[in-house]
Design an enzyme around this catalytic site. Structure first.
Site, mmCIF file in Angstrom:
data_model
loop_
_atom_site.group_PDB
_atom_site.id
_atom_site.type_symbol
_atom_site.label_atom_id
_atom_site.label_comp_id
_atom_site.label_asym_id
_atom_site.label_seq_id
_atom_site.Cartn_x
_atom_site.Cartn_y
_atom_site.Cartn_z
ATOM 1 N N THR A 44 -9.385 3.275 -6.499
ATOM 2 C CA THR A 44 -8.773 2.024 -6.027
ATOM 3 C C THR A 44 -8.233 1.254 -7.222
ATOM 4 O OG1 THR A 44 -10.207 1.925 -4.096
ATOM 5 C CG2 THR A 44 -9.211 -0.146 -4.801
ATOM 6 N N TYR A 49 -16.379 -13.040 5.664
ATOM 7 C CA TYR A 49 -16.326 -12.057 4.569
ATOM 8 C C TYR A 49 -15.508 -10.841 5.012
ATOM 9 C CZ TYR A 49 -17.703 -8.028 1.774
ATOM 10 O OH TYR A 49 -17.657 -6.886 1.015
ATOM 11 N N TYR A 106 -14.325 2.459 -8.146
ATOM 12 C CA TYR A 106 -13.863 1.338 -8.958
ATOM 13 C C TYR A 106 -14.271 1.678 -10.383
ATOM 14 C CZ TYR A 106 -13.238 -1.941 -4.999
ATOM 15 O OH TYR A 106 -12.824 -2.581 -3.869
ATOM 16 N N SER A 144 -17.458 3.506 -0.193
ATOM 17 C CA SER A 144 -17.126 2.556 -1.258
ATOM 18 C C SER A 144 -18.074 2.678 -2.453
ATOM 19 C CB SER A 144 -17.223 1.139 -0.691
ATOM 20 O OG SER A 144 -17.275 0.189 -1.725
ATOM 21 N N HIS A 181 -5.244 -3.682 0.316
ATOM 22 C CA HIS A 181 -6.650 -4.055 0.456
ATOM 23 C C HIS A 181 -6.851 -4.934 1.696
ATOM 24 C CE1 HIS A 181 -10.032 -3.342 -2.455
ATOM 25 N NE2 HIS A 181 -10.656 -4.176 -1.640
ATOM 26 N N SER A 196 -4.300 -1.199 6.047
ATOM 27 C CA SER A 196 -4.052 -2.650 6.045
ATOM 28 C C SER A 196 -3.344 -3.110 7.318
ATOM 29 C CB SER A 196 -3.266 -3.099 4.811
ATOM 30 O OG SER A 196 -3.981 -2.755 3.630
ATOM 31 N N ARG A 249 -4.744 -1.630 13.853
ATOM 32 C CA ARG A 249 -5.665 -2.006 14.928
ATOM 33 C C ARG A 249 -5.462 -1.191 16.197
ATOM 34 N NH1 ARG A 249 -7.008 -4.087 10.979
ATOM 35 N NH2 ARG A 249 -7.428 -6.281 10.508
ATOM 36 N N LYS A 288 -5.510 4.637 -4.397
ATOM 37 C CA LYS A 288 -5.458 3.675 -3.279
ATOM 38 C C LYS A 288 -5.040 2.311 -3.811
ATOM 39 C CE LYS A 288 -8.556 1.602 0.209
ATOM 40 N NZ LYS A 288 -8.870 0.244 -0.247
ATOM 41 N N PRO A 307 -12.869 2.629 2.858
ATOM 42 C CA PRO A 307 -14.100 2.142 2.214
ATOM 43 C C PRO A 307 -14.280 0.630 2.396
ATOM 44 C CG PRO A 307 -12.381 2.546 0.571
ATOM 45 C CD PRO A 307 -11.841 3.038 1.875
ATOM 46 N N GLY A 335 -10.161 -0.286 8.213
ATOM 47 C CA GLY A 335 -11.242 -0.981 7.518
ATOM 48 C C GLY A 335 -11.993 -1.897 8.465
ATOM 49 N N ARG A 336 -11.395 -3.058 8.728
ATOM 50 C CA ARG A 336 -12.109 -4.063 9.528
ATOM 51 C C ARG A 336 -12.444 -3.578 10.935
ATOM 52 N NH1 ARG A 336 -8.210 -6.880 6.702
ATOM 53 N NH2 ARG A 336 -8.936 -8.519 5.285
#
Ligand code: FNR
Length: 377
Positions: A154, A23, A128, A105, A273, A305, A308, A249, A76, A327-328
């Site tokens: 977003t 996910y 959203y 978010s 995203h 996006s 890292r 965004k 978010p 994000g991640r």
């Protein structure tokens, strides 16, 4: 030893159930955009300036009157509690202590009032807009009353991306795990223990009245499609509801950057995203120069996006961005130890950025604009 974000990602992969890891880490369709984001960042090179005095290095920037300790922050991430319960609170606390901004978010799992309280730094609310405008109105009211400083609209989710891994796992809302998912969950007893204590994550900020409905009803609300009638004119509606800065965004087209200026938007986040929506979208770093040609210095432009490394942040700034969002990377830190894990991730990227700046002969983020940017592609 976790020396970089990649190490945190691998640790998350071995400590989370497969469906949770996928996910977070997965992208849309063939995951081409996901791969493109990082590949294009990696292909950029920065030629340093030599014999520069960097003994008084500072990574600080000022955005909308607030000081950031470094030119990056937390993007978010919805439904973050599947990674770690109270994930928004852990991450917001870590970002605040590090002097970095946090974007909460719409699809978050902790009440926005609690997140604002937990976050000592700049705190922005992501929005959203769904067909039921009452939900957006309610979030706007609550966020304003609680002291969120900026609003992030977003625009790249008029419909959910086609994430095949989630579909294959049967991970959808409302969450009703079948035998395969239950086995997956049981393979990570530590994760399961945390989740069992916390109960199923709820979209508490989507409800006009907190806790007014079951998890099922909330999930159904989210699933109800986004408002696809949303257009640039609606920015004026948002403006009338929100006194502070409004950022958009999910912009990738230079002409949309022009529209944003026309409609008096205060900032942009160039984003696809994280490759989770339109798989044929360009990488964000590849479109940034064209967007900067239009925006110039008229408003801050942020990017996310695929970021890292601290050097990725340096590359974005060298191409004209004010800062970047992660994000991640943050979700991987969260998986490894809640607030402490997020603090480690943010600290790592900050150290990498500092070292990169010294190597580039840059004493402050603005100096990065003097680097020579090339691509190995
Ligand atoms: C996201 N992202 C996102 N964006 C947004 O505006 N609202 C949201 O609720 C979410 N939810 C979300 C969930 C998960 C699991 C991920 C990974 C991402 C997108 C996010 O804000 C950001 O644009 C990307 O994550 C940036 O790419 P990287 O840093 O993850 O490569």
């Amino acid at each position: 030893m976790r020396l970089n974000i990649q190490n945190f990602q691998l640790a998350a992969q071995s400590s989370l159930p497969r469906f949770v890891y996928d996910y977070v880490a997965g992208g849309a369709e063939d995951e081409l955009c996901l791969a493109r984001n990082q590949a294009d960042l990696q292909a950029l090179t920065l030629a340093p300036r030599s014999l520069r005095d960097t003994s008084a290095l500072s990574t600080e920037i000022e955005v909308f009157g607030r000081r950031w300790s470094a030119p990056f922050g937390v993007a978010p991430v919805g439904l973050i509690d599947v990674v770690r319960p109270r994930g928004d609170l852990h991450a917001a606390r870590a970002a605040g202590k590090a002097g970095l901004p946090y974007i909460l978010s719409t699809a978050s799992n902790s009440p926005l009032e609690q997140v604002r309280e937990a976050c000592a730094g700049p705190c922005w609310m992501q929005l959203y807009v769904m067909q039921d405008r009452g939900m957006a109105n309610s979030i706007l009211d609550r966020a304003r009353q609680t002291g969120f400083e900026a609003l992030v609209l977003t625009v790249d989710v008029p419909v959910g991306g086609y994430r095949e891994k989630d579909i294959r796992h049967g991970f959808k809302l409302p969450f009703r795990p079948g035998p395969r998912l239950l086995l997956d969950m049981a393979s990570q007893p530590r994760w399961l223990w945390h989740q069992a204590l916390a109960g199923q994550p709820q979209f508490v900020n989507l409800m006009p009245t907190e806790g007014a409905s079951s998890a099922q009803a909330q999930a159904a609300l989210l699933a109800r499609s986004m408002d696809r009638r949303l257009i640039w004119d609606d920015v004026s509606w948002l403006r009338s509801k929100w006194d502070g800065p409004v950022l958009i965004k999910g912009v990738l087209h230079p002409e949309d950057a022009r529209q944003a200026l026309h409609y008096g938007v205060d900032g942009l986040i160039v984003s696809n995203h994280g490759g989770r929506q339109l798989d044929c979208a360009p990488s964000t770093i590849s479109v940034l120069p064209q967007i900067m040609d239009i925006v110039k210095t008229q408003m801050p432009v942020f990017i996310d996006s695929g970021f890292r490394r601290g050097s990725d942040v340096a590359k974005a700034i060298a191409c004209g961005a004010t800062g970047a969002f992660l994000g991640r990377a943050v979700a991987y830190g969260l998986a490894q130890g809640g607030e402490q894990g997020v603090a480690q991730v943010l600290g790592l990227v900050a150290q990498e950025l500092e070292r990169t700046m010294v190597l580039l002969g840059a004493s402050c983020p603005a100096d990065l604009a003097q680097c020579l940017v090339s691509s190995t592609k």
